[in-house]
Design a protein around this motif. Structure first.
Motif, PDB file in Angstrom:
ATOM      1  N   GLY A  15       0.777  -1.235   0.000  1.00 24.16           N
ATOM      2  CA  GLY A  15       0.000   0.000   0.000  1.00 24.16           C
ATOM      3  C   GLY A  15       0.806   1.280   0.000  1.00 24.16           C
ATOM      4  O   GLY A  15       0.248   2.379   0.074  1.00 24.16           O
ATOM      5  N   ARG A  16       2.137   1.185  -0.082  1.00 28.13           N
ATOM      6  CA  ARG A  16       2.995   2.364  -0.092  1.00 28.13           C
ATOM      7  C   ARG A  16       3.869   2.357  -1.339  1.00 28.13           C
ATOM      8  O   ARG A  16       4.239   1.298  -1.857  1.00 28.13           O
ATOM      9  N   VAL A  17       4.229   3.547  -1.824  1.00 28.24           N
ATOM     10  CA  VAL A  17       5.161   3.657  -2.947  1.00 28.24           C
ATOM     11  C   VAL A  17       6.569   3.425  -2.412  1.00 28.24           C
ATOM     12  O   VAL A  17       6.966   3.981  -1.381  1.00 28.24           O
ATOM     13  N   VAL A  18       7.337   2.560  -3.119  1.00 29.38           N
ATOM     14  CA  VAL A  18       8.714   2.284  -2.720  1.00 29.38           C
ATOM     15  C   VAL A  18       9.634   2.446  -3.925  1.00 29.38           C
ATOM     16  O   VAL A  18       9.195   2.431  -5.067  1.00 29.38           O
ATOM     17  N   LYS A  19      10.924   2.616  -3.661  1.00 30.03           N
ATOM     18  CA  LYS A  19      11.906   2.673  -4.749  1.00 30.03           C
ATOM     19  C   LYS A  19      13.225   2.133  -4.253  1.00 30.03           C
ATOM     20  O   LYS A  19      13.621   2.389  -3.125  1.00 30.03           O
ATOM     21  N   GLY A  20      13.893   1.375  -5.128  1.00 32.10           N
ATOM     22  CA  GLY A  20      15.188   0.812  -4.771  1.00 32.10           C
ATOM     23  C   GLY A  20      16.210   1.025  -5.869  1.00 32.10           C
ATOM     24  O   GLY A  20      16.040   1.879  -6.743  1.00 32.10           O
ATOM     25  N   VAL A  21      17.266   0.223  -5.819  1.00 26.14           N
ATOM     26  CA  VAL A  21      18.320   0.244  -6.832  1.00 26.14           C
ATOM     27  C   VAL A  21      18.494  -1.182  -7.333  1.00 26.14           C
ATOM     28  O   VAL A  21      18.658  -2.102  -6.515  1.00 26.14           O
ATOM     29  N   ASN A  22      18.463  -1.357  -8.662  1.00 27.53           N
ATOM     30  CA  ASN A  22      18.582  -2.693  -9.265  1.00 27.53           C
ATOM     31  C   ASN A  22      17.572  -3.687  -8.676  1.00 27.53           C
ATOM     32  O   ASN A  22      17.873  -4.856  -8.470  1.00 27.53           O
ATOM     33  N   GLY A  58       1.923 -14.167  -4.899  1.00 25.11           N
ATOM     34  CA  GLY A  58       0.836 -14.964  -5.441  1.00 25.11           C
ATOM     35  C   GLY A  58      -0.541 -14.438  -5.095  1.00 25.11           C
ATOM     36  O   GLY A  58      -1.473 -15.192  -4.834  1.00 25.11           O
ATOM     37  N   ARG A  59      -0.683 -13.108  -5.105  1.00 27.49           N
ATOM     38  CA  ARG A  59      -1.991 -12.531  -4.788  1.00 27.49           C
ATOM     39  C   ARG A  59      -2.410 -11.542  -5.871  1.00 27.49           C
ATOM     40  O   ARG A  59      -1.644 -11.202  -6.763  1.00 27.49           O
ATOM     41  N   GLU A  60      -3.640 -11.081  -5.755  1.00 31.66           N
ATOM     42  CA  GLU A  60      -4.183 -10.153  -6.743  1.00 31.66           C
ATOM     43  C   GLU A  60      -3.705  -8.725  -6.466  1.00 31.66           C
ATOM     44  O   GLU A  60      -3.303  -8.388  -5.350  1.00 31.66           O
ATOM     45  N   THR A  61      -3.772  -7.908  -7.486  1.00 28.83           N
ATOM     46  CA  THR A  61      -3.428  -6.497  -7.345  1.00 28.83           C
ATOM     47  C   THR A  61      -4.387  -5.820  -6.362  1.00 28.83           C
ATOM     48  O   THR A  61      -5.530  -6.218  -6.221  1.00 28.83           O
ATOM     49  N   MET A  62      -3.891  -4.799  -5.683  1.00 28.94           N
ATOM     50  CA  MET A  62      -4.703  -4.089  -4.697  1.00 28.94           C
ATOM     51  C   MET A  62      -5.771  -3.236  -5.391  1.00 28.94           C
ATOM     52  O   MET A  62      -5.526  -2.072  -5.725  1.00 28.94           O
ATOM     53  N   VAL A  63      -6.930  -3.819  -5.591  1.00 27.89           N
ATOM     54  CA  VAL A  63      -7.988  -3.155  -6.361  1.00 27.89           C
ATOM     55  C   VAL A  63      -8.446  -1.867  -5.687  1.00 27.89           C
ATOM     56  O   VAL A  63      -8.695  -0.858  -6.354  1.00 27.89           O
ATOM     57  N   ASP A  64      -8.555  -1.875  -4.363  1.00 24.39           N
ATOM     58  CA  ASP A  64      -9.034  -0.679  -3.656  1.00 24.39           C
ATOM     59  C   ASP A  64      -8.101   0.510  -3.867  1.00 24.39           C
ATOM     60  O   ASP A  64      -8.553   1.640  -4.078  1.00 24.39           O
ATOM     61  N   VAL A  65      -6.788   0.234  -3.811  1.00 22.44           N
ATOM     62  CA  VAL A  65      -5.824   1.324  -4.018  1.00 22.44           C
ATOM     63  C   VAL A  65      -5.876   1.805  -5.466  1.00 22.44           C
ATOM     64  O   VAL A  65      -5.774   3.002  -5.742  1.00 22.44           O
ATOM     65  N   GLY A  81       0.946  -5.938 -12.109  1.00 21.32           N
ATOM     66  CA  GLY A  81       1.327  -6.653 -10.894  1.00 21.32           C
ATOM     67  C   GLY A  81       0.269  -7.652 -10.483  1.00 21.32           C
ATOM     68  O   GLY A  81      -0.838  -7.270 -10.128  1.00 21.32           O
ATOM     69  N   GLY A  82       0.581  -8.932 -10.548  1.00 21.23           N
ATOM     70  CA  GLY A  82      -0.335  -9.964 -10.082  1.00 21.23           C
ATOM     71  C   GLY A  82      -1.518 -10.245 -10.983  1.00 21.23           C
ATOM     72  O   GLY A  82      -2.457 -10.919 -10.575  1.00 21.23           O
ATOM     73  N   LYS A  84      -3.162 -12.256 -13.741  1.00 25.44           N
ATOM     74  CA  LYS A  84      -2.895 -13.578 -14.314  1.00 25.44           C
ATOM     75  C   LYS A  84      -3.955 -14.052 -15.302  1.00 25.44           C
ATOM     76  O   LYS A  84      -3.810 -15.115 -15.894  1.00 25.44           O
ATOM     77  N   SER A  85      -5.055 -13.315 -15.438  1.00 22.85           N
ATOM     78  CA  SER A  85      -6.164 -13.797 -16.271  1.00 22.85           C
ATOM     79  C   SER A  85      -6.921 -12.623 -16.866  1.00 22.85           C
ATOM     80  O   SER A  85      -6.751 -11.471 -16.445  1.00 22.85           O
ATOM     81  N   VAL A  86      -7.778 -12.936 -17.849  1.00 20.20           N
ATOM     82  CA  VAL A  86      -8.635 -11.909 -18.445  1.00 20.20           C
ATOM     83  C   VAL A  86      -9.586 -11.354 -17.390  1.00 20.20           C
ATOM     84  O   VAL A  86      -9.916 -10.164 -17.393  1.00 20.20           O
ATOM     85  N   GLU A  87     -10.002 -12.208 -16.451  1.00 15.90           N
ATOM     86  CA  GLU A  87     -10.884 -11.752 -15.375  1.00 15.90           C
ATOM     87  C   GLU A  87     -10.179 -10.730 -14.485  1.00 15.90           C
ATOM     88  O   GLU A  87     -10.777  -9.734 -14.068  1.00 15.90           O
ATOM     89  N   ASP A  88      -8.889 -10.970 -14.211  1.00 18.15           N
ATOM     90  CA  ASP A  88      -8.097  -9.996 -13.447  1.00 18.15           C
ATOM     91  C   ASP A  88      -8.024  -8.676 -14.204  1.00 18.15           C
ATOM     92  O   ASP A  88      -8.142  -7.593 -13.622  1.00 18.15           O
ATOM     93  N   MET A  89      -7.784  -8.765 -15.513  1.00 16.52           N
ATOM     94  CA  MET A  89      -7.716  -7.554 -16.339  1.00 16.52           C
ATOM     95  C   MET A  89      -9.023  -6.763 -16.242  1.00 16.52           C
ATOM     96  O   MET A  89      -9.011  -5.542 -16.047  1.00 16.52           O
ATOM     97  N   GLN A  90     -10.123  -7.468 -16.384  1.00 16.98           N
ATOM     98  CA  GLN A  90     -11.423  -6.802 -16.349  1.00 16.98           C
ATOM     99  C   GLN A  90     -11.651  -6.115 -15.005  1.00 16.98           C
ATOM    100  O   GLN A  90     -12.162  -4.990 -14.950  1.00 16.98           O
ATOM    101  N   ARG A  91     -11.265  -6.795 -13.922  1.00 13.45           N
ATOM    102  CA  ARG A  91     -11.451  -6.219 -12.587  1.00 13.45           C
ATOM    103  C   ARG A  91     -10.647  -4.920 -12.434  1.00 13.45           C
ATOM    104  O   ARG A  91     -11.141  -3.929 -11.870  1.00 13.45           O
ATOM    105  N   ILE A  92      -9.425  -4.906 -12.950  1.00 13.90           N
ATOM    106  CA  ILE A  92      -8.587  -3.708 -12.838  1.00 13.90           C
ATOM    107  C   ILE A  92      -9.107  -2.587 -13.737  1.00 13.90           C
ATOM    108  O   ILE A  92      -9.107  -1.409 -13.357  1.00 13.90           O
TER     109      ILE A  92
END
Length: 252
Positions: A15-22, A58-65, A81-82, A84-92
């Protein structure tokens, strides 16, 4: 030359924005909804939101966020992110995304690219490619699961295949350049941009205006994506665009 796009990226974990290196050493960079609204106001052309740990966990994208972020902006919005299916695409898409980014799932099941393009249109399907240079091959290799797993697949060949299967855009991240602020990977970006017929978004290595100019001209990219330099206020979107205009690079 068509107008080039400047795209901030929100890498979101827990639920937070992060940034790293490589792809490692992640640091907190803020609230995704607040940052998205700020970038919209600052003149970003689009926004990319990547739930970077969804595939690994192995979980779904955070739809609420996603829904909350979509409600705070008026610019095109890509979510990955996460998925895996056309149904996931539709939900997002229903949650407010304009485009879907698929990476690990596309490598594991290339037919998902065609399914998504057939169902929602190629313009909705962005195939994200995380690539690292393989010295033995003297070529770039595709990585999945947030950069954790090597695939044995050559990045240039995979880019061409993804477009053949229906991808409307490629989001190309150089794992070698990611977070270094030393400049985009011009050889990687240019070779793939010249090989495919769809727009390529270059990602990884932005540190100053010159880097954007180089990847949008020498690198032949259609758009340039950056994260940490925007998150930590090292440079603004307006400064990047003004610098590009001064150098004769068309921007919106």
């Amino acid at each position: 030359m068509l107008a080039k796009r400047i795209i901030p990226c929100l890498d979101v974990k827990d639920g937070r924005v992060v940034k790293g290196v490589n792809f490692v050493q992640l640091k907190d960079a803020g609230d995704p909804v607040e940052l998205a609204a700020l970038y919209d106001q600052e003149g970003a052309d689009e926004l990319v939101f990547l739930d970077i740990s969804a595939s690994v966990e192995g979980r779904e994208t955070m739809v609420d966020v996603v829904r909350e972020t979509a409600g705070s902006i008026s610019i095109p919005f890509t979510v990955g992110g996460g998925i895996k299916s056309v149904e996931d695409m539709q939900r997002i898409l229903r949650a407010g995304a304009d485009k879907i980014g698929i990476n690990t799932a596309a490598v594991l099941d290339p037919g998902l690219i065609t399914e998504g393009a057939t169902r929602f249109g190629s313009q909705c399907v962005v195939v994200a490619i995380d690539a690292r240079y393989n010295p033995e091959w003297q070529d770039w290799e595709v990585y999945t699961h947030g950069g954790r797993k090597s695939t044995g697949i050559r990045a240039v060949e995979w880019a061409e295949e993804a477009v053949r299967l229906g991808a409307g855009e490629l989001l190309l991240t150089s794992m070698d350049a990611d977070g270094t602020k030393d400049g985009f990977d011009l050889p990687l970006t240019s070779v793939i941009s010249r090989k495919v017929s769809v727009p390529v978004i270059a990602s990884g290595g932005a540190g100053q205006v010159d880097h954007f100019e180089q990847v949008l001209t020498e690198g032949c990219a259609d758009a340039a994506l950056a994260a940490s330099i925007f998150h930590y206020k090292e440079i603004s979107i307006a400064e990047v665009k003004e610098g590009l205009r001064e150098k004769g690079v068309p921007v919106r």
